[in-house]
Scaffold this motif. Sequence first.
Motif, PDB file in Angstrom:
ATOM      1  N   LEU A  91       0.889  -1.264  -0.160  1.00  0.00           N
ATOM      2  CA  LEU A  91      -0.393   0.037   0.235  1.00  0.00           C
ATOM      3  C   LEU A  91       0.815   1.040   0.423  1.00  0.00           C
ATOM      4  CD1 LEU A  91      -3.329   1.043   0.098  1.00  0.00           C
ATOM      5  CD2 LEU A  91      -2.724   1.236   2.867  1.00  0.00           C
ATOM      6  N   ALA A  92       1.003   1.981  -0.949  1.00  0.00           N
ATOM      7  CA  ALA A  92       1.828   3.344  -1.321  1.00  0.00           C
ATOM      8  C   ALA A  92       1.912   3.980  -0.142  1.00  0.00           C
ATOM      9  CB  ALA A  92       1.002   4.220  -2.050  1.00  0.00           C
ATOM     10  N   VAL A  93       2.970   4.745   0.241  1.00  0.00           N
ATOM     11  CA  VAL A  93       3.251   5.480   1.458  1.00  0.00           C
ATOM     12  C   VAL A  93       3.457   6.727   1.228  1.00  0.00           C
ATOM     13  CG1 VAL A  93       4.723   4.391   2.742  1.00  0.00           C
ATOM     14  CG2 VAL A  93       3.347   5.389   3.795  1.00  0.00           C
ATOM     15  N   ASP A  94       3.637   7.607   1.583  1.00  0.00           N
ATOM     16  CA  ASP A  94       4.120   8.676   0.994  1.00  0.00           C
ATOM     17  C   ASP A  94       5.881   8.657   1.486  1.00  0.00           C
ATOM     18  OD1 ASP A  94       5.195  11.809   1.144  1.00  0.00           O
ATOM     19  OD2 ASP A  94       3.518  12.247   1.597  1.00  0.00           O
ATOM     20  N   PRO A  95       6.582   8.768   1.067  1.00  0.00           N
ATOM     21  CA  PRO A  95       8.396   8.563   1.757  1.00  0.00           C
ATOM     22  C   PRO A  95       8.552   9.307   2.635  1.00  0.00           C
ATOM     23  CG  PRO A  95       8.265   8.951  -1.074  1.00  0.00           C
ATOM     24  CD  PRO A  95       6.817   9.190  -0.489  1.00  0.00           C
ATOM     25  N   GLU A  96       7.408  10.542   2.599  1.00  0.00           N
ATOM     26  CA  GLU A  96       7.844  11.593   3.989  1.00  0.00           C
ATOM     27  C   GLU A  96       7.703  10.995   5.254  1.00  0.00           C
ATOM     28  OE1 GLU A  96       6.458  15.331   3.513  1.00  0.00           O
ATOM     29  OE2 GLU A  96       7.888  15.890   1.465  1.00  0.00           O
ATOM     30  N   LEU A  97       6.983  10.564   5.117  1.00  0.00           N
ATOM     31  CA  LEU A  97       5.648   9.222   6.328  1.00  0.00           C
ATOM     32  C   LEU A  97       6.795   8.036   6.245  1.00  0.00           C
ATOM     33  CD1 LEU A  97       2.720  10.438   6.380  1.00  0.00           C
ATOM     34  CD2 LEU A  97       4.353  11.159   7.133  1.00  0.00           C
ATOM     35  N   GLU A  98       7.935   7.161   5.829  1.00  0.00           N
ATOM     36  CA  GLU A  98       7.348   6.200   5.532  1.00  0.00           C
ATOM     37  C   GLU A  98       9.044   5.540   6.629  1.00  0.00           C
ATOM     38  OE1 GLU A  98       9.156   2.527   2.843  1.00  0.00           O
ATOM     39  OE2 GLU A  98       8.859   4.663   2.493  1.00  0.00           O
ATOM     40  N   ALA A  99       9.698   7.281   6.704  1.00  0.00           N
ATOM     41  CA  ALA A  99      10.719   6.696   7.180  1.00  0.00           C
ATOM     42  C   ALA A  99      11.245   7.942   7.789  1.00  0.00           C
ATOM     43  CB  ALA A  99      12.336   6.427   7.228  1.00  0.00           C
ATOM     44  N   ILE A 100      11.111   8.507   9.677  1.00  0.00           N
ATOM     45  CA  ILE A 100      10.796   9.604   9.464  1.00  0.00           C
ATOM     46  C   ILE A 100      11.925  10.015  11.095  1.00  0.00           C
ATOM     47  CG2 ILE A 100       9.556  11.316  10.897  1.00  0.00           C
ATOM     48  CD1 ILE A 100       6.991   9.764  10.335  1.00  0.00           C
ATOM     49  N   SER A 101      12.963  11.273  11.315  1.00  0.00           N
ATOM     50  CA  SER A 101      13.616  11.378  11.713  1.00  0.00           C
ATOM     51  C   SER A 101      13.294  13.072  12.610  1.00  0.00           C
ATOM     52  CB  SER A 101      15.048  11.198  11.216  1.00  0.00           C
ATOM     53  OG  SER A 101      15.367  10.160  10.968  1.00  0.00           O
ATOM     54  N   GLY A 102      13.512  12.914  13.707  1.00  0.00           N
ATOM     55  CA  GLY A 102      12.873  14.165  14.619  1.00  0.00           C
ATOM     56  C   GLY A 102      14.042  14.448  16.405  1.00  0.00           C
ATOM     57  N   SER A 103      13.668  15.042  16.806  1.00  0.00           N
ATOM     58  CA  SER A 103      14.244  15.526  18.664  1.00  0.00           C
ATOM     59  C   SER A 103      13.073  15.749  19.366  1.00  0.00           C
ATOM     60  CB  SER A 103      14.772  15.951  17.788  1.00  0.00           C
ATOM     61  OG  SER A 103      15.055  16.327  19.428  1.00  0.00           O
ATOM     62  N   LEU A 104      12.858  15.062  20.798  1.00  0.00           N
ATOM     63  CA  LEU A 104      11.934  15.103  21.751  1.00  0.00           C
ATOM     64  C   LEU A 104      12.878  15.033  23.016  1.00  0.00           C
ATOM     65  CD1 LEU A 104       9.131  15.872  22.083  1.00  0.00           C
ATOM     66  CD2 LEU A 104       9.095  13.195  22.431  1.00  0.00           C
ATOM     67  N   ASP A 105      12.872  16.496  23.943  1.00  0.00           N
ATOM     68  CA  ASP A 105      13.211  17.025  24.806  1.00  0.00           C
ATOM     69  C   ASP A 105      15.087  16.777  25.000  1.00  0.00           C
ATOM     70  OD1 ASP A 105      10.978  17.778  25.655  1.00  0.00           O
ATOM     71  OD2 ASP A 105      10.518  15.701  26.517  1.00  0.00           O
ATOM     72  N   GLY A 106      15.489  16.407  23.266  1.00  0.00           N
ATOM     73  CA  GLY A 106      16.354  16.471  23.172  1.00  0.00           C
ATOM     74  C   GLY A 106      17.232  15.226  22.908  1.00  0.00           C
ATOM     75  N   GLU A 107      16.587  14.255  22.718  1.00  0.00           N
ATOM     76  CA  GLU A 107      16.701  12.945  22.134  1.00  0.00           C
ATOM     77  C   GLU A 107      16.051  12.330  20.741  1.00  0.00           C
ATOM     78  OE1 GLU A 107      16.933   9.676  25.484  1.00  0.00           O
ATOM     79  OE2 GLU A 107      15.004  10.698  26.295  1.00  0.00           O
ATOM     80  N   ALA A 108      16.874  11.693  20.132  1.00  0.00           N
ATOM     81  CA  ALA A 108      16.264  11.366  18.895  1.00  0.00           C
ATOM     82  C   ALA A 108      15.369  10.892  19.252  1.00  0.00           C
ATOM     83  CB  ALA A 108      17.860  10.842  17.898  1.00  0.00           C
ATOM     84  N   LEU A 109      14.283  11.108  17.687  1.00  0.00           N
ATOM     85  CA  LEU A 109      13.220  10.065  16.852  1.00  0.00           C
ATOM     86  C   LEU A 109      13.336   9.177  15.978  1.00  0.00           C
ATOM     87  CD1 LEU A 109      10.424   9.610  18.203  1.00  0.00           C
ATOM     88  CD2 LEU A 109       9.566  12.006  17.453  1.00  0.00           C
ATOM     89  N   PHE A 110      13.276   8.464  16.137  1.00  0.00           N
ATOM     90  CA  PHE A 110      13.184   7.938  14.927  1.00  0.00           C
ATOM     91  C   PHE A 110      11.889   6.837  14.829  1.00  0.00           C
ATOM     92  CE2 PHE A 110      17.008   7.522  15.589  1.00  0.00           C
ATOM     93  CZ  PHE A 110      17.850   8.635  14.631  1.00  0.00           C
ATOM     94  N   ILE A 111      10.230   7.247  13.458  1.00  0.00           N
ATOM     95  CA  ILE A 111       9.428   6.140  13.514  1.00  0.00           C
ATOM     96  C   ILE A 111       9.796   5.663  11.766  1.00  0.00           C
ATOM     97  CG2 ILE A 111       6.907   7.149  12.582  1.00  0.00           C
ATOM     98  CD1 ILE A 111       7.585   9.497  14.760  1.00  0.00           C
ATOM     99  N   ARG A 112       8.595   4.204  12.131  1.00  0.00           N
ATOM    100  CA  ARG A 112       9.114   3.590  10.765  1.00  0.00           C
ATOM    101  C   ARG A 112       7.484   2.887  10.380  1.00  0.00           C
ATOM    102  NH1 ARG A 112      11.163  -2.565   9.182  1.00  0.00           N
ATOM    103  NH2 ARG A 112      10.638  -1.903   7.102  1.00  0.00           N
ATOM    104  N   ASN A 113       7.519   3.168   9.535  1.00  0.00           N
ATOM    105  CA  ASN A 113       5.608   2.443   9.110  1.00  0.00           C
ATOM    106  C   ASN A 113       5.780   2.794   7.942  1.00  0.00           C
ATOM    107  OD1 ASN A 113       3.816   4.673  10.387  1.00  0.00           O
ATOM    108  ND2 ASN A 113       5.252   6.374   9.751  1.00  0.00           N
ATOM    109  N   GLU A 114       4.904   1.061   7.811  1.00  0.00           N
ATOM    110  CA  GLU A 114       4.703  -0.383   7.271  1.00  0.00           C
ATOM    111  C   GLU A 114       3.647  -0.208   7.001  1.00  0.00           C
ATOM    112  OE1 GLU A 114       7.343  -4.041   8.406  1.00  0.00           O
ATOM    113  OE2 GLU A 114       7.956  -2.502  10.208  1.00  0.00           O
TER     114      GLU A 114
END
Length: 267
Positions: A57-80
């Motif tokens: 099922l198609a997923v926007d590449p921008e939402l498939e693997a996401i990197s960010g920061s929360l309270d100074g810690e690295a945040l990584f999200i992966r969607n399948e």
Amino acid sequence: MRGRICILLATPPAVSSPSPSPQVSGVRSSGGIHPLVDALAERIRIAWQGLPELAPLAVDPELEAISGSLDGEALFIRNELRQCRGLRKLHLETARLGAGLKILHCVLFPDPRYDLPVFGADIVAGPAGVSAAIVDLSPVRGTLPEAIAADLAALPSGVYSQQRELPGWGSIFSPYVRFVRPTSSEEETAFLDEVGGFLTVLAAAIGTAVAQPSDHPATVERWQGQLRYCKQQKQNDKTRRVLEKAFNPAWADRYIEDLLFDDPPAP
């Protein structure tokens, strides 16, 4: 980030790369990370492979693997994302925050033409253990189909020392919802097995389900029920606040509305 059925959780999220081991040993993996998230993710992926007409099922590449920061810690999200006969969307999200917090969110949304429930499972885990774990087959027409309810009632029930209280908007869940805080490797394994049982019940129901016409009153009712399910899930302000803090309000709205709990297309 925390957008998931486990939307019940009050801790920020975390993504992890998939682990090949579906075993829950009670021993924390390297870096103090709990293994239950990886074990459940692998159990879900294996269950998907047996579903009829499974396809990407198609997923926007921008939402498939996401990197960010929360309270100074690295945040990584992966969607399948996948789809199959009977289910309009299979979504598995894994997230990792910093060195230890991991979250899994999985929702399988039915095609409203089929008389099927919504599957949801979530885990929040850190080096100290699992703070919350939930699984359910949630009805979209008030009650579950009789055959599914009977199969769930026949499943072995795990014994847990700590039950969690459902949120105020938790009326969307079935009487068979399991929401616990596993406190031992035995309880973690029991929860993993219970999720496997829920997936088996759903797979059996998918195998026998027959599509009804898009304009059938039951189809329309199930579509409306799924709209209510998504609306209730979006009431979790904790999810939105965490996403807004890690990214920004506009991005949080897009992630929740377009990916986590997108409304089913009108039949």
